[in-house]
Write an enzyme that holds these catalytic residues in place. Structure first.
Site, PDB file in Angstrom:
ATOM      1  N   LYS A   1     -26.271 -14.739  43.309  1.00  0.00           N
ATOM      2  CA  LYS A   1     -26.379 -14.352  44.706  1.00  0.00           C
ATOM      3  C   LYS A   1     -25.624 -13.055  44.972  1.00  0.00           C
ATOM      4  O   LYS A   1     -24.947 -12.509  44.104  1.00  0.00           O
ATOM      5  CB  LYS A   1     -25.856 -15.475  45.610  1.00  0.00           C
ATOM      6  CG  LYS A   1     -26.659 -16.761  45.489  1.00  0.00           C
ATOM      7  CD  LYS A   1     -28.136 -16.578  45.786  1.00  0.00           C
ATOM      8  CE  LYS A   1     -28.426 -16.506  47.256  1.00  0.00           C
ATOM      9  NZ  LYS A   1     -29.871 -16.498  47.568  1.00  0.00           N
TER      10      LYS A   1
ATOM     11  N   HIS B   1     -30.865  -9.296  48.151  1.00  0.00           N
ATOM     12  CA  HIS B   1     -31.366  -9.488  49.515  1.00  0.00           C
ATOM     13  C   HIS B   1     -31.194  -8.243  50.377  1.00  0.00           C
ATOM     14  O   HIS B   1     -30.653  -8.298  51.485  1.00  0.00           O
ATOM     15  CB  HIS B   1     -30.689 -10.697  50.174  1.00  0.00           C
ATOM     16  CG  HIS B   1     -30.864 -11.973  49.418  1.00  0.00           C
ATOM     17  ND1 HIS B   1     -32.095 -12.571  49.245  1.00  0.00           N
ATOM     18  CD2 HIS B   1     -29.971 -12.751  48.748  1.00  0.00           C
ATOM     19  CE1 HIS B   1     -31.949 -13.668  48.516  1.00  0.00           C
ATOM     20  NE2 HIS B   1     -30.673 -13.795  48.188  1.00  0.00           N
TER      21      HIS B   1
END
Length: 372
Positions: free
Chosen positions: A77, A95
């Site tokens: 992540k 992201h």
């Protein structure tokens, strides 16, 4: 030529237990001539000793920052929100390619430090298909939680409580079956569930969880592109008890549901699980909430409804961490063929495509982001 060094960093995202490398894939990489340094981690589902037995060298947490520039940093992540420039090649989910909130600050750290982002979300083969994804387990976990939230709502007035990761799928399904039984006792029937994006990895995971939890085929509406082609909002969503959104978003499409479509007196919908969790994206087809939820607080209520039952949204952006061991093993296994080419990543088609996309996205950065 010196062997390529991969540095597996410890994850910093709260309740993130997954790992891009597993002891199994680490052993394969070492067998192929790589050196693998693994940061000690109190959160990772795999014990540090499992990596050590596989031949990895254990190093302190967060030591990647000071690792030699030529080491490739492997994570899962996003990094913590810091401001220092990034000098390494990073393999991770960042992201920041779909105009998510704060994307400029995240992306600009790489060119500012001479680093490179090879984003795991955009590793594709020559046909444009992702080489590895957590989609199946994201859908599986999302649908499982949605069933639990549905049952909870029927029996409690307070919000659904926090959840923790499960050691395996069987343990999760056992809990879900128990919850569904309680929900059926309150509702007098099984829930009706619509899954959009049902033919993809994520959607097939959602449908699998529903069936394993005892939801019969006739209670599952499995939609894909053909069914949504006419454009929403869709009454079939508000007629269902649960909506699981599993589509992969790349551009704006008509909304599947919106605040206006929810304001109907006969609404059955109680739970939305937005597995895609593109909460801040301007492209979202589920613009009924603005908060990304967490395993600590899995749901957020939809405010402003004037009729019908309460409506809760699950928008956890790392759902597969509910099943961290199985999700990690499946993902890392699929990623391994690409990992094995990292020693010449500039000339490996999968990584070269990721680098090209990185360069294209960097070119869209405002000058102000690069000057920090």
């Amino acid at each position: 030529m010196a062997p390529t060094v991969l540095h597996l960093r410890s994850e910093t995202k709260h309740l993130e237990h997954r790992s891009a490398l597993t002891p199994t894939t680490t052993a394969e990489l070492i067998k192929a001539g790589y050196i693998v340094n693994v940061e000690r981690s109190p959160e990772r589902i795999f014990d540090d000793e499992e990596f050590e037995k596989a031949g990895a060298t254990l190093v302190p947490e967060h030591s990647w920052v000071d690792a030699p520039k030529e080491h490739i940093i492997v994570g899962l992540k996003e990094l913590e929100e810091k401001d220092f420039p990034l000098k390494h090649v990073h393999v991770q989910f960042a992201h920041c390619y779909k105009q998510q909130a704060g994307w400029e600050n995240v992306l600009a750290r790489f060119p500012r430090g001479g680093g490179t982002l090879l984003d795991l979300e955009f590793l594709v083969d020559e046909h444009g298909r992702r080489v590895a994804a957590f989609g199946f387990h994201a859908g599986f976990a999302g649908a499982a939680l949605a069933l639990e939230v549905w049952a909870w709502q029927l029996n409690h007035s307070e919000p659904f409580p926090g959840v923790e990761s499960y050691p395996n799928e069987d343990a999760l399904i056992a809990d879900v079956k128990k919850a569904v039984k309680e929900g059926v006792e309150a509702a007098g029937r099984l829930p009706r569930v619509i899954v959009i994006g049902a033919r993809g990895r994520c959607g097939s995971g959602a449908v699998s969880a529903l069936k394993k939890a005892g939801i019969p085929d006739e209670n599952i509406l499995d939609w894909d592109m053909a069914e949504t082609a006419k454009g929403g909002p869709f009454k079939e969503i508000t007629d269902s008890d649960i909506f699981v959104n599993c589509i992969y978003l790349t551009s704006k499409i008509p909304n599947f549901v919106n605040m206006e479509s929810l304001q109907v007196p006969d609404r059955q919908l109680r739970v939305v699980c937005d597995v895609s969790a593109d909460t801040t994206s301007p492209f979202t087809p589920v613009p009924i909430y603005t908060v990304a939820t967490t395993f600590d607080k899995p749901t957020v209520p939809v405010d402003g409804l004037t009729s019908g039952p309460p409506l809760s949204v699950i928008s956890i952006d790392h759902l597969p961490s509910l099943l961290p061991r199985e999700a990690s093993e499946a993902f890392s296994h699929d990623l391994l063929p690409s990992l094995l080419t990292l020693n010449d990543w500039q000339n490996s088609p999968v990584w070269a495509r990721a680098k090209q996309l990185f360069d294209e996205k960097v070119a869209t950065l405002p000058e102000s982001a690069l000057q920090k």
